[in-house]
Scaffold this motif. Structure first.
Motif, PDB file in Angstrom:
ATOM      1  N   SER A  39       0.876  -7.956 -45.275  1.00  0.00           N
ATOM      2  CA  SER A  39       1.201  -8.179 -46.689  1.00  0.00           C
ATOM      3  C   SER A  39       2.155  -9.370 -46.769  1.00  0.00           C
ATOM      4  CB  SER A  39       1.838  -6.930 -47.286  1.00  0.00           C
ATOM      5  OG  SER A  39       2.910  -6.520 -46.463  1.00  0.00           O
ATOM      6  N   LYS A 297       6.296   3.896 -42.739  1.00  0.00           N
ATOM      7  CA  LYS A 297       5.100   3.573 -41.928  1.00  0.00           C
ATOM      8  C   LYS A 297       5.297   3.998 -40.474  1.00  0.00           C
ATOM      9  CE  LYS A 297       3.776  -0.374 -44.792  1.00  0.00           C
ATOM     10  NZ  LYS A 297       2.532   0.183 -45.361  1.00  0.00           N
ATOM     11  N   ARG A 300       4.672   7.624 -40.405  1.00  0.00           N
ATOM     12  CA  ARG A 300       3.244   7.867 -40.609  1.00  0.00           C
ATOM     13  C   ARG A 300       2.468   7.639 -39.306  1.00  0.00           C
ATOM     14  NH1 ARG A 300       1.294   7.254 -45.885  1.00  0.00           N
ATOM     15  NH2 ARG A 300      -0.965   7.510 -45.988  1.00  0.00           N
ATOM     16  N   LYS A 371       1.655  -2.482 -41.063  1.00  0.00           N
ATOM     17  CA  LYS A 371       0.305  -2.579 -41.635  1.00  0.00           C
ATOM     18  C   LYS A 371       0.190  -1.666 -42.851  1.00  0.00           C
ATOM     19  CE  LYS A 371      -0.820  -5.128 -38.093  1.00  0.00           C
ATOM     20  NZ  LYS A 371      -1.070  -6.568 -38.191  1.00  0.00           N
ATOM     21  N   LYS A 372      -0.802  -1.943 -43.704  1.00  0.00           N
ATOM     22  CA  LYS A 372      -1.021  -1.106 -44.892  1.00  0.00           C
ATOM     23  C   LYS A 372      -1.261   0.342 -44.457  1.00  0.00           C
ATOM     24  CE  LYS A 372      -2.680  -4.609 -48.036  1.00  0.00           C
ATOM     25  NZ  LYS A 372      -2.749  -5.819 -47.139  1.00  0.00           N
ATOM     26  N   ASP A 373      -0.839   1.281 -45.321  1.00  0.00           N
ATOM     27  CA  ASP A 373      -0.975   2.707 -44.988  1.00  0.00           C
ATOM     28  C   ASP A 373      -2.415   3.074 -44.636  1.00  0.00           C
ATOM     29  OD1 ASP A 373       1.708   3.037 -45.418  1.00  0.00           O
ATOM     30  OD2 ASP A 373       1.497   4.045 -47.375  1.00  0.00           O
ATOM     31  N   GLU A 374      -3.369   2.514 -45.398  1.00  0.00           N
ATOM     32  CA  GLU A 374      -4.768   2.885 -45.134  1.00  0.00           C
ATOM     33  C   GLU A 374      -5.237   2.365 -43.774  1.00  0.00           C
ATOM     34  OE1 GLU A 374      -3.586   1.286 -47.831  1.00  0.00           O
ATOM     35  OE2 GLU A 374      -4.897  -0.373 -48.450  1.00  0.00           O
ATOM     36  N   VAL A 375      -4.654   1.255 -43.332  1.00  0.00           N
ATOM     37  CA  VAL A 375      -5.005   0.712 -42.011  1.00  0.00           C
ATOM     38  C   VAL A 375      -4.444   1.634 -40.916  1.00  0.00           C
ATOM     39  CG1 VAL A 375      -4.681  -1.263 -40.443  1.00  0.00           C
ATOM     40  CG2 VAL A 375      -5.130  -1.654 -42.886  1.00  0.00           C
ATOM     41  N   ASP A 377      -3.765   4.802 -41.276  1.00  0.00           N
ATOM     42  CA  ASP A 377      -4.506   6.079 -41.331  1.00  0.00           C
ATOM     43  C   ASP A 377      -5.864   5.964 -40.640  1.00  0.00           C
ATOM     44  OD1 ASP A 377      -2.389   7.084 -42.724  1.00  0.00           O
ATOM     45  OD2 ASP A 377      -3.374   7.052 -44.696  1.00  0.00           O
ATOM     46  N   GLU A 378      -6.548   4.858 -40.872  1.00  0.00           N
ATOM     47  CA  GLU A 378      -7.865   4.672 -40.258  1.00  0.00           C
ATOM     48  C   GLU A 378      -7.717   4.536 -38.731  1.00  0.00           C
ATOM     49  OE1 GLU A 378     -10.914   5.000 -41.181  1.00  0.00           O
ATOM     50  OE2 GLU A 378     -11.907   4.074 -39.443  1.00  0.00           O
TER      51      GLU A 378
END
Ligand code: PMP
Ligand code: GLN
Length: 387
Positions: A39, A297, A300, A371-375, A377-378
């Protein structure tokens, strides 16, 4: 063809960051290897760089850096840490912290000298020491109660009559350790007793978690006079591609660093300097938000890695997590890192490349969480296939 590369650089091939990022691109894997955020930095800062180019500030800036950035760095060291540096003679702008460290080591150590580093060490340190023709002595950071630290006796044992410098990185990449005051006191005592210079790499100075305080070594008793401090904008303002850094130190050290830097690059890119000067003065609230978001993050990624079967070490700073691969039945981090895109579609860094004693780090992978949360998580979902 005979090997054209000089002997002293032969142990350094392509950097692990380049190798692993290329692997991610080639395989389409999620890249939690090389540490760069996905980001942008603060908008006004980005606009300042653009405006500066549009305004025509495109010729060589002064070699030591533009006065505005040197003043902003001096104000930052004073305001945040109570450390006073004269912007005219004690602050010096470099092409990222990488050049700041390189110019410092090249200026202060040479053939026959030894430089102490804490392993796992940031990869450029080893190569830079080799470029200087000096030798490195690694003191190992080992996990003790969930955090990487060193044994003060091992540090003392690493000092010889040839030791000139000690390179200190806190917050530490890749271990995630933020040295405590008592750890720093041990380092400072060794520097004072043996008349060593410390070069400190503080690029993650703002990225600390759970209220952990970053303490610059230069703030300790009688250490300002023997410490060369390096930092940069890359991590603080999420602009790792800008390569804008700085060195703060007593004037004789700055003159030494300048003597080297002027023949490496002469000067540092002008438009970024103006933008970073603006950011140091105005965007610290933005950095505080970045810090808080990185802490979330971190948690997470750690939760995900633990549920995927890794044992993790919770960093007090930086944006990297060390994960022990042995609970998943693996032992070789290098082998696993190279196979990970195929096995799980994820790229990580094998920590062992940062050691002179690779056996100490063979079972760790380093994962980046900037990194973005969705990255994240994936990546975690994919890694849970490893079981
Ligand atoms: N030191 C450490 C510990 C790092 O992790 C990095 C990577 N950002 C650097 C230095 C290099 O910083 P820069 O991009 O400012 O050269
Ligand atoms: N500092 C970044 C990391 O540790 C990478 C910098 C680089 O690619 N040289 O991942």
């Amino acid at each position: 063809m005979t090997e054209p590369l000089v002997e002293r650089m032969r142990e350094f091939g392509e950097t692990v960051f380049a190798e692993m990022s290329a692997l991610a691109v080639r395989t389409g894997a999620i890249n939690l290897g090389q540490g760069f955020p996905d980001s942008d930095g603060p908008t006004r800062m980005l606009e300042t760089a653009v405006d500066t180019i549009r305004a025509g500030e495109c010729q060589y800036p002064p070699g030591p850096g533009i006065p505005e950035l040197r003043a902003a760095v001096a104000a930052q060291r004073l305001g945040r840490y109570g450390l006073e540096y004269d912007p005219a003679t004690e602050v010096f702008v470099t092409v990222g912290a990488t050049e700041g460290v390189a110019a410092s080591v090249l200026a202060l150590a040479g053939p026959g000298d030894e430089v102490i580093v804490f392993e796992p060490y940031y990869d450029s340190y080893a190569a830079t020491i080799a470029l200087a023709g000096a030798e490195r002595r690694a003191v190992t950071l080992r996990p003790v109660e969930g955090r990487f630290t060193f044994d003060p006796d091992e540090l003392r044992a690493a000092v010889t009559s040839r030791t000139r410098l000690i390179l200190v990185n806190s917050p530490h990449n890749p271990a995630g350790t933020v040295f405590t005051r008592s750890e720093l006191e041990e380092i400072a005592a060794v520097c004072r007793e043996h008349d060593l210079t410390a070069v400190t790499d503080e690029v993650y100075e703002y990225l600390t978690f759970d209220g952990t305080e970053h303490i610059p070594l230069a703030t300790l008793d009688r250490m300002r006079e023997r410490t060369v401090t390096v930092s940069s904008a890359g991590k603080t303002f999420s602009v790792t591609g800008w390569k804008t850094g700085w060195v703060t130190a007593p004037a004789p050290y700055i003159r030494a660093v300048q003597t080297v830097k002027q023949f490496l690059t002469f000067a540092t890119s002008a438009p970024y300097q103006r933008a970073v000067a603006y950011a140091l003065g105005n965007e610290i609230p933005w950095v505080e938000e970045l810090r808080a978001s990185l802490q979330a993050k971190r948690d997470r990624l750690i939760t995900g890695l633990e549920s995927a079967g890794f044992t993790t070490y919770r960093p007090q700073g930086t944006y990297f997590v060390q994960a022990d691969i042995r609970p998943l039945g693996f032992t070789g981090g290098m082998e696993l890192a190279r196979a990970l895109p195929g096995k799980a579609g994820v790229v990580a860094i094998p920590t062992q490349v940062f050691y002179d004693h690779p056996e100490a780090g063979a079972h760790f992978l380093r994962f980046a969480f900037c990194k973005k949360d969705e990255v994240i998580d994936e990546a975690v979902a994919r890694l849970s296939r490893l079981r």
